[in-house]
Structures are given as C-alpha cells and as structure tokens.
Scaffold this motif. Structure first.
Motif, PDB file in Angstrom:
ATOM      1  N   ILE A  81     -54.357  45.710 -84.965  1.00 46.52           N
ATOM      2  CA  ILE A  81     -55.010  45.300 -83.721  1.00 46.52           C
ATOM      3  C   ILE A  81     -56.329  46.050 -83.614  1.00 46.52           C
ATOM      4  O   ILE A  81     -56.361  47.287 -83.599  1.00 46.52           O
ATOM      5  CB  ILE A  81     -54.125  45.585 -82.507  1.00 46.52           C
ATOM      6  CG1 ILE A  81     -52.784  44.842 -82.645  1.00 46.52           C
ATOM      7  CG2 ILE A  81     -54.824  45.181 -81.221  1.00 46.52           C
ATOM      8  CD1 ILE A  81     -51.785  45.174 -81.556  1.00 46.52           C
ATOM      9  N   SER A 133     -58.292  39.335 -75.000  1.00 47.87           N
ATOM     10  CA  SER A 133     -58.967  40.035 -76.085  1.00 47.87           C
ATOM     11  C   SER A 133     -58.906  41.543 -75.867  1.00 47.87           C
ATOM     12  O   SER A 133     -59.100  42.033 -74.752  1.00 47.87           O
ATOM     13  CB  SER A 133     -60.436  39.591 -76.167  1.00 47.87           C
ATOM     14  OG  SER A 133     -60.526  38.217 -76.465  1.00 47.87           O
ATOM     15  N   VAL A 134     -58.652  42.246 -76.950  1.00 47.98           N
ATOM     16  CA  VAL A 134     -58.555  43.700 -76.873  1.00 47.98           C
ATOM     17  C   VAL A 134     -59.947  44.296 -76.717  1.00 47.98           C
ATOM     18  O   VAL A 134     -60.872  43.954 -77.449  1.00 47.98           O
ATOM     19  CB  VAL A 134     -57.872  44.259 -78.128  1.00 47.98           C
ATOM     20  CG1 VAL A 134     -57.880  45.785 -78.121  1.00 47.98           C
ATOM     21  CG2 VAL A 134     -56.443  43.726 -78.224  1.00 47.98           C
ATOM     22  N   LEU A 137     -58.967  50.452 -77.663  1.00 49.46           N
ATOM     23  CA  LEU A 137     -57.694  50.668 -78.345  1.00 49.46           C
ATOM     24  C   LEU A 137     -57.582  52.154 -78.645  1.00 49.46           C
ATOM     25  O   LEU A 137     -58.386  52.705 -79.385  1.00 49.46           O
ATOM     26  CB  LEU A 137     -57.626  49.858 -79.637  1.00 49.46           C
ATOM     27  CG  LEU A 137     -56.485  50.158 -80.604  1.00 49.46           C
ATOM     28  CD1 LEU A 137     -55.140  49.943 -79.934  1.00 49.46           C
ATOM     29  CD2 LEU A 137     -56.601  49.306 -81.852  1.00 49.46           C
ATOM     30  N   LEU A 145     -53.644  49.851 -75.087  1.00 50.88           N
ATOM     31  CA  LEU A 145     -54.609  48.772 -75.251  1.00 50.88           C
ATOM     32  C   LEU A 145     -55.218  48.421 -73.901  1.00 50.88           C
ATOM     33  O   LEU A 145     -54.529  48.425 -72.878  1.00 50.88           O
ATOM     34  CB  LEU A 145     -53.929  47.511 -75.800  1.00 50.88           C
ATOM     35  CG  LEU A 145     -53.118  47.611 -77.079  1.00 50.88           C
ATOM     36  CD1 LEU A 145     -52.429  46.280 -77.341  1.00 50.88           C
ATOM     37  CD2 LEU A 145     -54.014  47.983 -78.238  1.00 50.88           C
ATOM     38  N   THR A 146     -56.503  48.085 -73.915  1.00 53.08           N
ATOM     39  CA  THR A 146     -57.118  47.433 -72.771  1.00 53.08           C
ATOM     40  C   THR A 146     -57.311  45.970 -73.145  1.00 53.08           C
ATOM     41  O   THR A 146     -57.971  45.661 -74.138  1.00 53.08           O
ATOM     42  CB  THR A 146     -58.475  48.062 -72.422  1.00 53.08           C
ATOM     43  OG1 THR A 146     -58.274  49.442 -72.093  1.00 53.08           O
ATOM     44  CG2 THR A 146     -59.099  47.354 -71.226  1.00 53.08           C
ATOM     45  N   VAL A 147     -56.696  45.072 -72.385  1.00 49.83           N
ATOM     46  CA  VAL A 147     -56.739  43.643 -72.692  1.00 49.83           C
ATOM     47  C   VAL A 147     -57.554  42.934 -71.618  1.00 49.83           C
ATOM     48  O   VAL A 147     -57.247  43.025 -70.420  1.00 49.83           O
ATOM     49  CB  VAL A 147     -55.329  43.037 -72.768  1.00 49.83           C
ATOM     50  CG1 VAL A 147     -55.386  41.551 -73.088  1.00 49.83           C
ATOM     51  CG2 VAL A 147     -54.498  43.771 -73.830  1.00 49.83           C
TER      52      VAL A 147
END
Length: 209
Positions: A81, A133-134, A137, A145-147
């Motif tokens: 990721i 979308s990431v 990270l 994660l920031t999504v």
C-alpha cells in the motif's frame, strides 16, 4: 426470492452499488435484476455454469457470460500500500474517532473510484466501509493509513493480524473446484443467478469477506 437465497445476501467492500443502496436484501426481493453478493467455495464447473457451496450452507448454481469479470485475489502486505493506492476497508470505530480495520483490499488501477466514500457496513455490528485513495501511510507507529475520498477523510489503524489482499485482473482459469470466491450476481424473475463479477482466491487464498 426464496429464504435460502436471502441467506446469501451480504455487502462487498469492492461493490459500489451494493454499498450505496443500504439494505440490499430488502431491495433484491422487490426488484429482479438487482445485483447481490454471494460468497463461498466452488464445488463444480461445467461450461458456463458454476456450482458454489455458499458460506451459509446452501449450494447454488451461477451462470457465466462473456461479460462476467473475473479478478484474482492474492495475498498482500502493508508495504504493497503506497500513497495514492486505492483501497477498500471495513473497520470499527475507536474511542479517538479513528477506525480499526477488519480487512483491507487493494484495488487495481482500472477499479479506482469503485464504491468511493465512507458509509455504514454490516460485516459486523457497528462497522463501516471506506473506499478511497491513501494519503499518508505510517508503518512505524501502529500502521496507520489516511484514506481520502470525495467529501472526507478517515484515519485507519491496520493491526498486524488484519488480512490484506490485492485484486488483480484474472480469467476463468481461476475458477476451479475448491477455490474460494465472492461473486456479484443478478437474479432474474425466474430465480436464475448470473455472475457479473467474481473475485477468486489464487493459490489457496480465501477472499477475506
């Protein structure tokens, strides 16, 4: 729709329409042609027909068409990721307002935008689904994660024991007895099930849904 088929209904992280509609089961009863989800293990393959033993115990027959999309589900890890990766994750809320992932799917480029957003999910009581979308990270401090998605953002903790898988383009050679699958199907007025898309575990992988 009969009761046994009702037992097969569930929501898929990778399915935009099912996630957007809220109560898939109730709508499918009223509207033949509504797409619904089935998960289980392939028990037989013959021409354009799959036999699938569903996770609820029933065995169903599902027809394939030239338009049926097949995707391979392979094992992944947090290093797969990257910032900009498009993912889907079911998660539970934590006390600080962030989320704790239950599973993570990494989508291929052609599926970017699938199910984008954040919404309630019924994998377990109180769970949510976030597709986006990431951005950031962080793997050195709790695998966070920031999504990002249209209209919002979520911070998601991914514990070490949470399954992470890739979705990749596949073909019918993946569809063999013993393979675990999650399928997006339509039911006609006469009860026939037709596969629109199939995510099939590759090399013994079971899709984590």
């Amino acid at each position: 729709m009969n009761r046994s088929l009702q037992g097969l209904l569930y929501r898929l992280p990778a399915i935009a329409l099912a996630l957007a509609l809220g109560c898939v089961g109730a709508l499918a009863q009223e509207a033949p042609g509504m797409r619904i989800g089935v998960r289980g293990e392939i028990t037989g393959v013959g021409g354009d027909l799959l036999k699938v033993h569903a996770s609820t115990g029933e065995t169903v027959s599902v027809e394939l068409t030239p338009q049926t999309q097949v995707r391979a589900v392979t094992l992944a890890n947090i290093e797969d990721i990257k910032p900009g990766s498009y993912i889907g994750t079911a998660a539970m809320p934590m006390a600080d307002g962030s989320l704790k992932a239950l599973e993570v799917h990494v989508f291929p480029p052609q599926m970017v935008g699938t199910g984008e957003g954040h919404r309630p999910f019924d994998l377990v009581k109180g769970s949510s689904m976030t597709n986006g979308s990431v951005g950031d990270l962080v793997v050195s401090n709790g695998r966070t994660l920031t999504v990002n998605y249209k209209g919002g953002q979520q911070k998601i903790l991914v514990p070490d024991d949470v399954p992470i898988v890739n979705l990749a383009p596949g073909d019918r050679s993946l569809l063999k007895p013993g393979v675990k699958v999650v399928m997006f199907v339509t039911q006609s007025a006469d009860g026939k099930l037709t596969a629109q898309s199939i995510s099939a575990g590759k090399d013994g992988v079971a899709p984590p849904m």
